[in-house]
Design a protein around this motif. Structure first.
Motif, short mmCIF file in Angstrom:
data_model
loop_
_atom_site.label_atom_id
_atom_site.label_comp_id
_atom_site.label_asym_id
_atom_site.label_seq_id
_atom_site.Cartn_x
_atom_site.Cartn_y
_atom_site.Cartn_z
N ASN A 105 0.84 -1.19 0.00
CA ASN A 105 0.00 0.00 0.00
C ASN A 105 0.89 1.25 0.00
OD1 ASN A 105 -1.75 2.17 0.76
ND2 ASN A 105 -3.18 0.69 1.64
N THR A 106 0.91 1.95 -1.13
CA THR A 106 1.78 3.13 -1.26
C THR A 106 1.19 4.37 -0.60
OG1 THR A 106 0.82 3.67 -3.42
CG2 THR A 106 2.79 2.28 -3.40
N TYR A 107 -0.05 4.28 -0.12
CA TYR A 107 -0.65 5.43 0.58
C TYR A 107 -0.27 5.43 2.06
CZ TYR A 107 -4.12 8.53 2.67
OH TYR A 107 -4.72 9.52 3.40
N ASN A 108 -0.50 4.31 2.75
CA ASN A 108 -0.17 4.27 4.18
C ASN A 108 1.08 3.47 4.49
OD1 ASN A 108 -0.99 1.56 3.97
ND2 ASN A 108 -3.00 1.95 4.86
N GLN A 109 1.73 2.92 3.42
CA GLN A 109 2.98 2.17 3.54
C GLN A 109 2.85 0.89 4.35
OE1 GLN A 109 5.88 3.03 1.78
NE2 GLN A 109 4.47 4.48 0.82
N GLU A 110 1.65 0.35 4.42
CA GLU A 110 1.46 -0.95 5.04
C GLU A 110 1.75 -2.06 4.03
OE1 GLU A 110 -2.03 0.16 8.33
OE2 GLU A 110 -2.55 -0.87 6.46
N VAL A 111 2.21 -3.19 4.53
CA VAL A 111 2.46 -4.35 3.67
C VAL A 111 1.51 -5.46 4.12
CG1 VAL A 111 4.14 -6.06 2.90
CG2 VAL A 111 4.87 -3.70 3.33
N GLU A 112 0.58 -5.83 3.25
CA GLU A 112 -0.34 -6.93 3.53
C GLU A 112 0.21 -8.20 2.89
OE1 GLU A 112 -4.22 -5.91 2.13
OE2 GLU A 112 -4.28 -3.99 3.20
N PHE A 113 0.01 -9.34 3.54
CA PHE A 113 0.52 -10.57 2.95
C PHE A 113 -0.40 -11.75 3.21
CE2 PHE A 113 2.09 -10.65 7.26
CZ PHE A 113 2.09 -11.99 7.62
N TYR A 114 -0.36 -12.68 2.25
CA TYR A 114 -1.09 -13.93 2.34
C TYR A 114 -0.07 -15.07 2.29
CZ TYR A 114 -4.89 -11.00 0.40
OH TYR A 114 -5.81 -10.01 0.15
N SER A 115 -0.38 -16.16 2.95
CA SER A 115 0.45 -17.36 2.87
C SER A 115 -0.45 -18.57 3.00
CB SER A 115 1.52 -17.35 3.96
OG SER A 115 0.93 -17.53 5.24
N THR A 116 0.13 -19.76 3.06
CA THR A 116 -0.69 -20.96 3.19
C THR A 116 -1.45 -21.01 4.50
OG1 THR A 116 1.25 -22.15 4.02
CG2 THR A 116 0.77 -22.34 1.67
N SER A 117 -0.98 -20.30 5.51
CA SER A 117 -1.67 -20.27 6.80
C SER A 117 -2.78 -19.23 6.85
CB SER A 117 -0.67 -20.01 7.93
OG SER A 117 -0.03 -18.76 7.74
N ASN A 118 -2.76 -18.27 5.92
CA ASN A 118 -3.85 -17.27 5.84
C ASN A 118 -4.11 -16.96 4.36
OD1 ASN A 118 -1.14 -15.90 6.19
ND2 ASN A 118 -2.34 -14.10 5.64
N PRO A 119 -4.65 -17.93 3.61
CA PRO A 119 -4.81 -17.74 2.16
C PRO A 119 -5.93 -16.81 1.75
CG PRO A 119 -5.75 -19.84 2.84
CD PRO A 119 -5.09 -19.26 4.07
N ASP A 120 -6.91 -16.58 2.62
CA ASP A 120 -8.10 -15.82 2.23
C ASP A 120 -8.14 -14.39 2.76
OD1 ASP A 120 -9.15 -18.10 0.90
OD2 ASP A 120 -9.84 -18.89 2.82
N LYS A 121 -7.50 -14.15 3.87
CA LYS A 121 -7.52 -12.83 4.48
C LYS A 121 -6.10 -12.38 4.79
CE LYS A 121 -9.58 -10.17 8.27
NZ LYS A 121 -10.45 -10.22 9.47
N PRO A 122 -5.71 -11.19 4.32
CA PRO A 122 -4.32 -10.78 4.53
C PRO A 122 -4.03 -10.37 5.97
CG PRO A 122 -5.53 -8.98 3.54
CD PRO A 122 -6.47 -10.17 3.58
N LEU A 123 -2.82 -10.62 6.40
CA LEU A 123 -2.31 -10.04 7.63
C LEU A 123 -1.58 -8.75 7.26
CD1 LEU A 123 -0.96 -13.23 9.42
CD2 LEU A 123 -3.15 -12.08 9.76
N VAL A 124 -1.65 -7.76 8.13
CA VAL A 124 -1.14 -6.43 7.80
C VAL A 124 0.05 -6.09 8.69
CG1 VAL A 124 -1.69 -3.98 7.63
CG2 VAL A 124 -3.45 -5.70 7.11
N ARG A 125 1.13 -5.68 8.05
CA ARG A 125 2.31 -5.22 8.77
C ARG A 125 2.41 -3.69 8.63
NH1 ARG A 125 5.59 -9.49 10.99
NH2 ARG A 125 6.66 -7.66 11.79
N GLU A 126 2.53 -3.01 9.75
CA GLU A 126 2.64 -1.55 9.74
C GLU A 126 4.01 -1.12 9.24
OE1 GLU A 126 1.77 -0.18 13.65
OE2 GLU A 126 -0.35 -0.74 13.56
N PRO A 127 4.16 0.14 8.80
CA PRO A 127 5.45 0.61 8.29
C PRO A 127 6.57 0.37 9.28
CG PRO A 127 3.74 2.24 7.86
CD PRO A 127 3.11 1.18 8.72
N GLY A 128 7.66 -0.20 8.79
CA GLY A 128 8.83 -0.44 9.61
C GLY A 128 8.88 -1.82 10.23
N THR A 129 7.75 -2.54 10.26
CA THR A 129 7.77 -3.88 10.82
C THR A 129 8.21 -4.92 9.79
OG1 THR A 129 5.42 -4.23 10.33
CG2 THR A 129 5.98 -3.31 12.49
N VAL A 130 8.35 -4.50 8.54
CA VAL A 130 8.97 -5.31 7.50
C VAL A 130 10.28 -4.63 7.13
CG1 VAL A 130 8.80 -6.15 5.11
CG2 VAL A 130 6.79 -6.17 6.60
#
Length: 262
Positions: A105-130
């Protein structure tokens, strides 16, 4: 509690390699809402960053009826770089994740991600936590090589954004910043609460011997020649026409010449 990421596939070697975005005769993009493939020709006025083209295409595809509510504003378009759900690698202090799907997300600089453990709903990482992440090649989007992003603090900046590494050199390195703002919708001034995501692109370089961190630079031959005149004469190597056609190969050429002077 630390997040546990499902890791699949093989590691991508050379994480911090030089990279770029190809713009061929025709590029296919994905509408963020319909996931349909849409072909488009490049901008006839000269080179345009494919991410910017994709952003404009999404605005056209969403039309007047689809918005994101941000505060008091109804916002058209998408803040996500090259849309959502891009295959990527991601690195945090807690873990490394490979071949997951990331939405940047280039507006709020959050990084959302999906994986095999959460394929349907993204988990959100706030700026700086990645710490960093890599969007892997996708020819449908015009991404020819991995796009490597590094959080600003690792480059000596206090800004809460990620920078794409365009070129890494022994002394001089080049970076790009994608950042979306809420701009007025020029097709509809009647609705005072209507906005659109405007993607802004800026370039920066680092001279590791200066100790000054990131410095903004305009992508044109005159600026590069003047900025580095005390290191090397670039006037005969860079041309305005090449910057118009596609500025990044010219900027990389400049970086090659600058680092050759070490």
């Amino acid at each position: 509690m630390k997040m546990i990421y499902a890791i699949t596939g093989l590691m991508v070697a050379g994480f911090f390699c030089q990279q770029g975005i190809a713009q061929g005769p025709q590029i296919t993009s994905i509408s963020a809402n319909s996931n349909s493939m849409v072909s488009r020709a490049p901008d006839s006025r000269g080179w345009t960053d494919p991410a910017l083209n994709h952003n404009k295409l999404v605005q056209q595809q969403t039309g007047d009826g689809t918005f994101k509510q941000i505060g008091n504003f109804k916002v058209q378009g998408s803040p996500f770089l090259f849309g959502e759900h891009n295959k990527s690698n991601m690195f945090t202090q807690e873990a490394k994740a490979f071949n997951i799907f990331v939405s940047y997300n280039t507006y709020n600089q959050e990084v959302e991600f999906y994986s095999t453990s959460n394929p349907d709903k993204p988990l959100v990482r706030e700026p700086g936590t990645v710490d960093s992440f890599t969007i892997l090649p996708n020819t449908d989007l015009g991404i020819s090589t991995p796009l490597n992003f590094i959080y600003a603090s690792h480059l000596g900046s206090k800004e809460k954004v990620y920078y794409q590494e365009i070129y890494s050199g022994a002394r001089f390195s080049l970076y790009k910043r994608y950042k979306s703002d809420l701009g007025y919708n020029t097709s509809n001034y009647a609705q005072s609460d209507l906005r659109q995501f405007d993607l802004q692109i800026d370039y920066f370089y680092i001279d590791k011997t200066s100790g000054k961190g990131l410095k903004k630079i305009k992508p044109n031959a005159a600026t590069f020649t003047k900025e580095f005149k005390d290191v090397v004469d670039l006037s005969g190597a860079l041309t305005a026409d090449n910057f118009t056609t596609n500025p990044e190969p010219e900027m990389k050429k400049a970086m090659d010449l600058l680092n050759a002077k070490i």
